[in-house]
Write a protein that holds these residues in place. Structure first.
Motif, PDB file in Angstrom:
ATOM      1  N   LYS A 209       1.305   6.701  -7.626  1.00 49.42           N
ATOM      2  CA  LYS A 209       1.234   5.214  -7.528  1.00 49.42           C
ATOM      3  C   LYS A 209       2.615   4.762  -7.842  1.00 49.42           C
ATOM      4  CE  LYS A 209      -3.588   4.311  -7.994  1.00 49.42           C
ATOM      5  NZ  LYS A 209      -4.471   5.403  -8.414  1.00 49.42           N
ATOM      6  N   LEU A 210       3.305   5.727  -8.486  1.00 50.30           N
ATOM      7  CA  LEU A 210       4.968   5.058  -8.764  1.00 50.30           C
ATOM      8  C   LEU A 210       5.551   5.183  -7.467  1.00 50.30           C
ATOM      9  CD1 LEU A 210       5.702   7.183 -12.010  1.00 50.30           C
ATOM     10  CD2 LEU A 210       5.291   4.652 -11.676  1.00 50.30           C
ATOM     11  N   LEU A 211       5.327   6.008  -6.712  1.00 45.72           N
ATOM     12  CA  LEU A 211       6.118   6.210  -5.244  1.00 45.72           C
ATOM     13  C   LEU A 211       5.255   5.108  -4.481  1.00 45.72           C
ATOM     14  CD1 LEU A 211       7.836   7.724  -3.705  1.00 45.72           C
ATOM     15  CD2 LEU A 211       5.907   9.464  -2.845  1.00 45.72           C
ATOM     16  N   THR A 212       4.038   4.781  -4.432  1.00 46.10           N
ATOM     17  CA  THR A 212       3.575   3.665  -3.708  1.00 46.10           C
ATOM     18  C   THR A 212       4.222   2.312  -4.151  1.00 46.10           C
ATOM     19  OG1 THR A 212       1.236   4.846  -3.830  1.00 46.10           O
ATOM     20  CG2 THR A 212       1.214   2.401  -3.279  1.00 46.10           C
ATOM     21  N   ALA A 213       4.358   2.104  -5.608  1.00 43.81           N
ATOM     22  CA  ALA A 213       5.001   0.947  -6.081  1.00 43.81           C
ATOM     23  C   ALA A 213       6.130   0.746  -5.440  1.00 43.81           C
ATOM     24  CB  ALA A 213       4.881   0.754  -7.540  1.00 43.81           C
ATOM     25  N   MET A 214       6.898   1.697  -5.525  1.00 49.29           N
ATOM     26  CA  MET A 214       8.493   1.401  -4.932  1.00 49.29           C
ATOM     27  C   MET A 214       8.253   1.243  -3.608  1.00 49.29           C
ATOM     28  SD  MET A 214      10.862   4.480  -6.709  1.00 49.29           S
ATOM     29  CE  MET A 214       9.705   6.003  -6.462  1.00 49.29           C
ATOM     30  N   THR A 215       7.664   1.897  -2.830  1.00 47.49           N
ATOM     31  CA  THR A 215       7.486   1.378  -1.239  1.00 47.49           C
ATOM     32  C   THR A 215       7.023  -0.044  -1.176  1.00 47.49           C
ATOM     33  OG1 THR A 215       7.041   4.004  -0.890  1.00 47.49           O
ATOM     34  CG2 THR A 215       6.482   2.370   0.780  1.00 47.49           C
ATOM     35  N   VAL A 216       6.021  -0.356  -1.811  1.00 49.42           N
ATOM     36  CA  VAL A 216       5.489  -1.726  -1.763  1.00 49.42           C
ATOM     37  C   VAL A 216       6.870  -2.651  -1.939  1.00 49.42           C
ATOM     38  CG1 VAL A 216       4.115  -3.499  -3.063  1.00 49.42           C
ATOM     39  CG2 VAL A 216       3.144  -1.426  -2.342  1.00 49.42           C
ATOM     40  N   ILE A 217       7.629  -2.563  -3.392  1.00 48.31           N
ATOM     41  CA  ILE A 217       8.459  -3.330  -3.617  1.00 48.31           C
ATOM     42  C   ILE A 217       9.690  -3.245  -2.627  1.00 48.31           C
ATOM     43  CG2 ILE A 217      10.267  -3.942  -5.310  1.00 48.31           C
ATOM     44  CD1 ILE A 217       8.273  -2.939  -7.471  1.00 48.31           C
ATOM     45  N   ASP A 218       9.976  -2.146  -2.060  1.00 46.52           N
ATOM     46  CA  ASP A 218      10.941  -2.011  -0.690  1.00 46.52           C
ATOM     47  C   ASP A 218      10.747  -2.969   0.411  1.00 46.52           C
ATOM     48  OD1 ASP A 218      12.537  -0.622  -2.735  1.00 46.52           O
ATOM     49  OD2 ASP A 218      12.204   1.278  -2.002  1.00 46.52           O
ATOM     50  N   GLU A 219       9.438  -2.798   0.862  1.00 50.37           N
ATOM     51  CA  GLU A 219       9.117  -3.163   2.066  1.00 50.37           C
ATOM     52  C   GLU A 219       8.335  -4.395   2.208  1.00 50.37           C
ATOM     53  OE1 GLU A 219       9.721  -1.227   4.911  1.00 50.37           O
ATOM     54  OE2 GLU A 219      10.656   0.571   4.050  1.00 50.37           O
ATOM     55  N   MET A 220       7.675  -4.614   1.131  1.00 53.25           N
ATOM     56  CA  MET A 220       6.584  -5.854   1.310  1.00 53.25           C
ATOM     57  C   MET A 220       7.163  -6.941   0.277  1.00 53.25           C
ATOM     58  SD  MET A 220       3.174  -3.748   1.189  1.00 53.25           S
ATOM     59  CE  MET A 220       2.071  -5.108   1.893  1.00 53.25           C
ATOM     60  N   LYS A 221       6.990  -8.331   0.804  1.00 52.94           N
ATOM     61  CA  LYS A 221       7.106  -9.495  -0.103  1.00 52.94           C
ATOM     62  C   LYS A 221       6.102  -9.645  -1.151  1.00 52.94           C
ATOM     63  CE  LYS A 221       9.488 -11.840   3.405  1.00 52.94           C
ATOM     64  NZ  LYS A 221       9.946 -13.287   4.370  1.00 52.94           N
ATOM     65  N   LEU A 222       6.418  -9.982  -2.335  1.00 49.92           N
ATOM     66  CA  LEU A 222       5.647  -9.847  -3.410  1.00 49.92           C
ATOM     67  C   LEU A 222       4.720 -10.903  -3.562  1.00 49.92           C
ATOM     68  CD1 LEU A 222       7.950  -8.724  -6.518  1.00 49.92           C
ATOM     69  CD2 LEU A 222       6.321  -7.369  -5.238  1.00 49.92           C
ATOM     70  N   ALA A 223       5.153 -12.106  -2.966  1.00 51.89           N
ATOM     71  CA  ALA A 223       4.438 -13.407  -3.092  1.00 51.89           C
ATOM     72  C   ALA A 223       3.245 -13.395  -1.721  1.00 51.89           C
ATOM     73  CB  ALA A 223       5.292 -14.486  -2.837  1.00 51.89           C
ATOM     74  N   ARG A 224       3.495 -12.236  -0.956  1.00 53.27           N
ATOM     75  CA  ARG A 224       2.462 -12.424   0.029  1.00 53.27           C
ATOM     76  C   ARG A 224       1.137 -12.299  -0.184  1.00 53.27           C
ATOM     77  NH1 ARG A 224       2.149  -7.427   4.430  1.00 53.27           N
ATOM     78  NH2 ARG A 224       0.187  -8.156   5.593  1.00 53.27           N
ATOM     79  N   VAL A 225       0.191 -13.022   0.385  1.00 50.09           N
ATOM     80  CA  VAL A 225      -1.244 -12.814  -0.064  1.00 50.09           C
ATOM     81  C   VAL A 225      -1.926 -12.214   0.976  1.00 50.09           C
ATOM     82  CG1 VAL A 225      -3.248 -14.120  -0.276  1.00 50.09           C
ATOM     83  CG2 VAL A 225      -1.082 -15.286  -1.086  1.00 50.09           C
TER      84      VAL A 225
END
Length: 242
Positions: A17-33
């Motif tokens: 999940k650390l790798l998952t979290a980095m990928t999310v932050i790199d690729e997705m907008k945090l405010a997206r619902v």
């Protein structure tokens, strides 16, 4: 400063999940619902318990994934990936691992759960196997060093509690609580992630910051029965020795 079997590829469970979290932050907008998929309850435990149709922000799902190691939160994030859904997200995770130098890391799922694979049929029954996410201890250290450079990952993984709230639709709250016992001890913990599956055993990677010596210590323990105690003992030894 201390190493044993650091080049052996082993299952890493939810350390993934650390790798998952980095990928999310790199690729997705945090405010997206994101709307939670209809079959989310089929995701094996451990789950936060988010429900089909819930609307949750990417940032809140990151909290659920890192604080309570919610497999359902990891799956919801991966499926919402704009560049290919779940399979595209897993490819992005593997690209991220290669980019940071974790060359012996291979992941199949964003949660750390084993991937179920059907090999064929025999006597009218499906022959199935499982493929775990794997990495070496040295790769896990590389992943952790990079992950904990993200201020948000460092912050979330050091939190004991957090409350997720749905956005729109039926209002729900999800109270999160970390299972990381190191957070309850007087330790200079700056980030950590635990993991467990039957194949992986109990695992942890933790970052300790010694302010007096201005040193950081990354401790990786894979497939160890008393992983919290082992990580703490290694940190104290390293701190006294170096």
């Amino acid at each position: 400063v201390l190493a044993r079997n650091i080049s052996e590829q082993l299952p890493i469970a939810s350390i993934t999940k650390l790798l998952t979290a980095m990928t999310v932050i790199d690729e997705m907008k945090l405010a997206r619902v994101i709307k939670v998929p209809a079959d989310i309850r089929k995701v094996p435990r451990h789950r936060v318990g988010i429900r089909p149709g819930d609307h949750l922000s990417v940032k809140d799902l990151l909290h659920g994934m890192l604080i309570e190691s919610g497999n359902d939160c990891a799956e919801a994030l991966a499926r919402a990936y704009a560049k290919g859904g779940h399979s595209g997200f897993v490819r992005a995770m593997n690209r991220k691992a290669a980019l940071i130098g974790a060359s012996k890391t291979l992941v199949y799922t964003p949660s750390g759960l084993d991937k179920r694979i059907t090999l064929g049929m025999k006597n009218g029954r499906k022959l199935r196997t499982k493929k775990p996410n794997i990495a070496t201890a040295s790769d896990v250290a590389i992943i952790a060093r990079h992950a904990f450079r993200y201020p948000l990952i460092r912050k979330i993984s050091s939190m004991k509690r957090y409350t997720m709230r749905t956005r729109g639709g039926k209002k729900r709250v999800y109270a999160l609580r970390s299972n990381d016992r190191l957070l309850d001890r007087p330790l200079p913990l700056a980030g950590a992630k635990t993991g467990y599956t039957n194949q992986a055993g109990r695992c942890i990677v933790a970052l300790f910051k010694d302010e007096k010596k201005a040193k950081n210590y990354v401790v990786v323990v894979l497939n160890t029965r008393r992983h919290f105690k082992a990580a703490e003992k290694i940190y104290h030894w390293a701190c006294k020795t170096f």
